[in-house]
Design a protein around this motif. Structure first.
Motif, PDB file in Angstrom:
ATOM      1  N   GLY A 165      -6.498  13.594  -2.018  1.00  0.00           N
ATOM      2  CA  GLY A 165      -5.552  13.432  -3.112  1.00  0.00           C
ATOM      3  C   GLY A 165      -4.206  14.090  -2.879  1.00  0.00           C
ATOM      4  O   GLY A 165      -3.339  14.060  -3.741  1.00  0.00           O
ATOM      5  N   GLY A 166      -4.051  14.668  -1.704  1.00  0.00           N
ATOM      6  CA  GLY A 166      -2.805  15.372  -1.458  1.00  0.00           C
ATOM      7  C   GLY A 166      -1.640  14.472  -1.108  1.00  0.00           C
ATOM      8  O   GLY A 166      -0.484  14.872  -1.222  1.00  0.00           O
ATOM      9  N   GLN A 167      -1.925  13.262  -0.672  1.00  0.00           N
ATOM     10  CA  GLN A 167      -0.857  12.335  -0.302  1.00  0.00           C
ATOM     11  C   GLN A 167      -0.897  11.102  -1.187  1.00  0.00           C
ATOM     12  O   GLN A 167      -1.961  10.509  -1.374  1.00  0.00           O
ATOM     13  N   THR A 168       0.252  10.763  -1.694  1.00  0.00           N
ATOM     14  CA  THR A 168       0.376   9.546  -2.481  1.00  0.00           C
ATOM     15  C   THR A 168       1.635   8.800  -2.064  1.00  0.00           C
ATOM     16  O   THR A 168       2.623   9.427  -1.652  1.00  0.00           O
ATOM     17  N   TYR A 169       1.590   7.493  -2.176  1.00  0.00           N
ATOM     18  CA  TYR A 169       2.755   6.661  -1.898  1.00  0.00           C
ATOM     19  C   TYR A 169       2.828   5.573  -2.951  1.00  0.00           C
ATOM     20  O   TYR A 169       1.799   5.099  -3.438  1.00  0.00           O
ATOM     21  N   TYR A 170       4.051   5.194  -3.260  1.00  0.00           N
ATOM     22  CA  TYR A 170       4.260   4.196  -4.296  1.00  0.00           C
ATOM     23  C   TYR A 170       5.223   3.118  -3.829  1.00  0.00           C
ATOM     24  O   TYR A 170       6.146   3.374  -3.063  1.00  0.00           O
ATOM     25  N   ALA A 171       5.014   1.921  -4.352  1.00  0.00           N
ATOM     26  CA  ALA A 171       6.012   0.877  -4.172  1.00  0.00           C
ATOM     27  C   ALA A 171       7.256   1.284  -4.953  1.00  0.00           C
ATOM     28  O   ALA A 171       7.164   2.027  -5.942  1.00  0.00           O
ATOM     29  N   ASP A 172       8.392   0.816  -4.534  1.00  0.00           N
ATOM     30  CA  ASP A 172       9.630   1.161  -5.237  1.00  0.00           C
ATOM     31  C   ASP A 172       9.554   0.787  -6.718  1.00  0.00           C
ATOM     32  O   ASP A 172      10.088   1.495  -7.570  1.00  0.00           O
ATOM     33  N   SER A 173       8.871  -0.299  -7.004  1.00  0.00           N
ATOM     34  CA  SER A 173       8.769  -0.765  -8.391  1.00  0.00           C
ATOM     35  C   SER A 173       7.928   0.164  -9.257  1.00  0.00           C
ATOM     36  O   SER A 173       8.010   0.120 -10.484  1.00  0.00           O
ATOM     37  N   ALA A 197      -8.665  -0.893  -4.547  1.00  0.00           N
ATOM     38  CA  ALA A 197      -9.193  -1.104  -3.207  1.00  0.00           C
ATOM     39  C   ALA A 197      -9.513   0.238  -2.567  1.00  0.00           C
ATOM     40  O   ALA A 197      -8.909   1.259  -2.928  1.00  0.00           O
ATOM     41  N   ALA A 198     -10.437   0.206  -1.615  1.00  0.00           N
ATOM     42  CA  ALA A 198     -10.847   1.453  -0.963  1.00  0.00           C
ATOM     43  C   ALA A 198     -10.915   1.281   0.551  1.00  0.00           C
ATOM     44  O   ALA A 198     -11.238   0.201   1.054  1.00  0.00           O
ATOM     45  N   ARG A 199     -10.625   2.354   1.247  1.00  0.00           N
ATOM     46  CA  ARG A 199     -10.687   2.377   2.703  1.00  0.00           C
ATOM     47  C   ARG A 199     -11.911   3.176   3.150  1.00  0.00           C
ATOM     48  O   ARG A 199     -12.539   3.874   2.359  1.00  0.00           O
ATOM     49  N   LEU A 200     -12.169   3.094   4.431  1.00  0.00           N
ATOM     50  CA  LEU A 200     -13.270   3.853   5.033  1.00  0.00           C
ATOM     51  C   LEU A 200     -12.760   5.072   5.786  1.00  0.00           C
ATOM     52  O   LEU A 200     -13.544   5.731   6.487  1.00  0.00           O
ATOM     53  N   VAL A 201     -11.460   5.324   5.663  1.00  0.00           N
ATOM     54  CA  VAL A 201     -10.875   6.496   6.310  1.00  0.00           C
ATOM     55  C   VAL A 201     -10.071   7.271   5.279  1.00  0.00           C
ATOM     56  O   VAL A 201      -9.680   6.726   4.254  1.00  0.00           O
ATOM     57  N   PRO A 202      -9.812   8.566   5.538  1.00  0.00           N
ATOM     58  CA  PRO A 202      -9.136   9.386   4.521  1.00  0.00           C
ATOM     59  C   PRO A 202      -7.650   9.076   4.315  1.00  0.00           C
ATOM     60  O   PRO A 202      -7.114   9.361   3.242  1.00  0.00           O
ATOM     61  N   ALA A 203      -6.995   8.522   5.323  1.00  0.00           N
ATOM     62  CA  ALA A 203      -5.550   8.353   5.255  1.00  0.00           C
ATOM     63  C   ALA A 203      -5.145   7.183   4.372  1.00  0.00           C
ATOM     64  O   ALA A 203      -5.853   6.184   4.261  1.00  0.00           O
ATOM     65  N   THR A 204      -3.961   7.311   3.782  1.00  0.00           N
ATOM     66  CA  THR A 204      -3.435   6.259   2.923  1.00  0.00           C
ATOM     67  C   THR A 204      -2.977   5.061   3.748  1.00  0.00           C
ATOM     68  O   THR A 204      -2.774   5.156   4.961  1.00  0.00           O
ATOM     69  N   ALA A 205      -2.808   3.933   3.074  1.00  0.00           N
ATOM     70  CA  ALA A 205      -2.325   2.723   3.730  1.00  0.00           C
ATOM     71  C   ALA A 205      -1.644   1.843   2.703  1.00  0.00           C
ATOM     72  O   ALA A 205      -1.997   1.867   1.512  1.00  0.00           O
ATOM     73  N   LEU A 206      -0.692   1.043   3.174  1.00  0.00           N
ATOM     74  CA  LEU A 206       0.083   0.201   2.276  1.00  0.00           C
ATOM     75  C   LEU A 206      -0.245  -1.286   2.434  1.00  0.00           C
ATOM     76  O   LEU A 206       0.223  -2.096   1.644  1.00  0.00           O
ATOM     77  N   GLU A 207      -1.030  -1.611   3.449  1.00  0.00           N
ATOM     78  CA  GLU A 207      -1.292  -3.013   3.755  1.00  0.00           C
ATOM     79  C   GLU A 207      -2.658  -3.457   3.236  1.00  0.00           C
ATOM     80  O   GLU A 207      -3.643  -2.728   3.336  1.00  0.00           O
ATOM     81  N   ILE A 208      -2.706  -4.669   2.745  1.00  0.00           N
ATOM     82  CA  ILE A 208      -3.964  -5.238   2.243  1.00  0.00           C
ATOM     83  C   ILE A 208      -5.034  -5.217   3.316  1.00  0.00           C
ATOM     84  O   ILE A 208      -6.187  -4.885   3.050  1.00  0.00           O
ATOM     85  N   ARG A 209      -4.672  -5.520   4.530  1.00  0.00           N
ATOM     86  CA  ARG A 209      -5.652  -5.628   5.613  1.00  0.00           C
ATOM     87  C   ARG A 209      -6.314  -4.303   5.951  1.00  0.00           C
ATOM     88  O   ARG A 209      -7.343  -4.267   6.630  1.00  0.00           O
ATOM     89  N   ASP A 210      -5.762  -3.207   5.492  1.00  0.00           N
ATOM     90  CA  ASP A 210      -6.315  -1.890   5.803  1.00  0.00           C
ATOM     91  C   ASP A 210      -7.395  -1.457   4.822  1.00  0.00           C
ATOM     92  O   ASP A 210      -7.980  -0.387   4.984  1.00  0.00           O
ATOM     93  N   TYR A 211      -7.666  -2.261   3.816  1.00  0.00           N
ATOM     94  CA  TYR A 211      -8.661  -1.925   2.807  1.00  0.00           C
ATOM     95  C   TYR A 211      -9.896  -2.790   2.976  1.00  0.00           C
ATOM     96  O   TYR A 211      -9.808  -3.989   3.218  1.00  0.00           O
ATOM     97  N   VAL A 212     -11.052  -2.158   2.841  1.00  0.00           N
ATOM     98  CA  VAL A 212     -12.323  -2.833   3.079  1.00  0.00           C
ATOM     99  C   VAL A 212     -12.952  -3.330   1.787  1.00  0.00           C
ATOM    100  O   VAL A 212     -13.486  -4.438   1.728  1.00  0.00           O
ATOM    101  N   TYR A 213     -12.912  -2.516   0.765  1.00  0.00           N
ATOM    102  CA  TYR A 213     -13.571  -2.869  -0.497  1.00  0.00           C
ATOM    103  C   TYR A 213     -12.532  -3.164  -1.581  1.00  0.00           C
ATOM    104  O   TYR A 213     -11.522  -2.468  -1.684  1.00  0.00           O
ATOM    105  N   TRP A 214     -12.855  -4.162  -2.403  1.00  0.00           N
ATOM    106  CA  TRP A 214     -11.951  -4.585  -3.464  1.00  0.00           C
ATOM    107  C   TRP A 214     -12.706  -4.809  -4.763  1.00  0.00           C
ATOM    108  O   TRP A 214     -13.862  -5.266  -4.749  1.00  0.00           O
ATOM    109  N   GLY A 215     -12.040  -4.479  -5.860  1.00  0.00           N
ATOM    110  CA  GLY A 215     -12.594  -4.785  -7.157  1.00  0.00           C
ATOM    111  C   GLY A 215     -12.237  -6.196  -7.573  1.00  0.00           C
ATOM    112  O   GLY A 215     -11.517  -6.906  -6.857  1.00  0.00           O
TER     113      GLY A 215
END
Length: 121
Positions: free
Chosen positions: A52-60, A94-112
């Motif tokens: 939870g220490g790193q967060t990123y946001y879209a400009d919007s 969406a959720a990843r299998l690694v701790p680091a953040t990501a901005l791309e759809i392809r980097d996420y494995v699980y989706w609601g």
């Protein structure tokens, strides 16, 4: 396999607030929120690292949305303030299998399945 279930969407007037929740059936690492408006591609909104220490946001979303998480509850949140009509979309967790953040759809494995957010003017 991890299942993600979003909740908290709804209809709100412009300037209002909503808090989305994403409950995971198991342990997840980095998580993100995306949205898809009618006729548009799915786009990145916010992401948070495992601890939870790193967060990123879209400009919007900057200065209006806040992503957070409670690992004890396997739940992520998206607090949305000062909502605008252009925020109207289906919001996906969406959720990843690694701790680091990501901005791309392809980097996420699980989706609601998504939750609808509608902002009226």
């Amino acid at each position: 396999q991890v299942h993600l279930v979003e909740s908290g969407g709804g209809l709100v007037q412009a300037g209002g607030s909503l808090r989305l929740s994403c409950a995971a059936s198991g342990r997840t690492f980095a998580m993100g929120w995306f949205r898809q408006a009618p006729g548009k591609e799915r786009e990145f909104v916010a992401t948070i690292s495992w601890i939870g220490g790193q967060t990123y946001y879209a400009d919007s979303a900057k200065d209006r949305f806040t992503i957070s998480r409670d690992n004890a509850k396997n739940t992520a949140y998206l607090q949305m303030n000062n909502l605008k009509p252009e925020d109207t979309a289906v919001y996906y967790c969406a959720a990843r299998l690694v701790p680091a953040t990501a901005l791309e759809i392809r980097d996420y494995v699980y989706w609601g399945q998504g939750t609808q957010v509608t902002v009226s003017s």
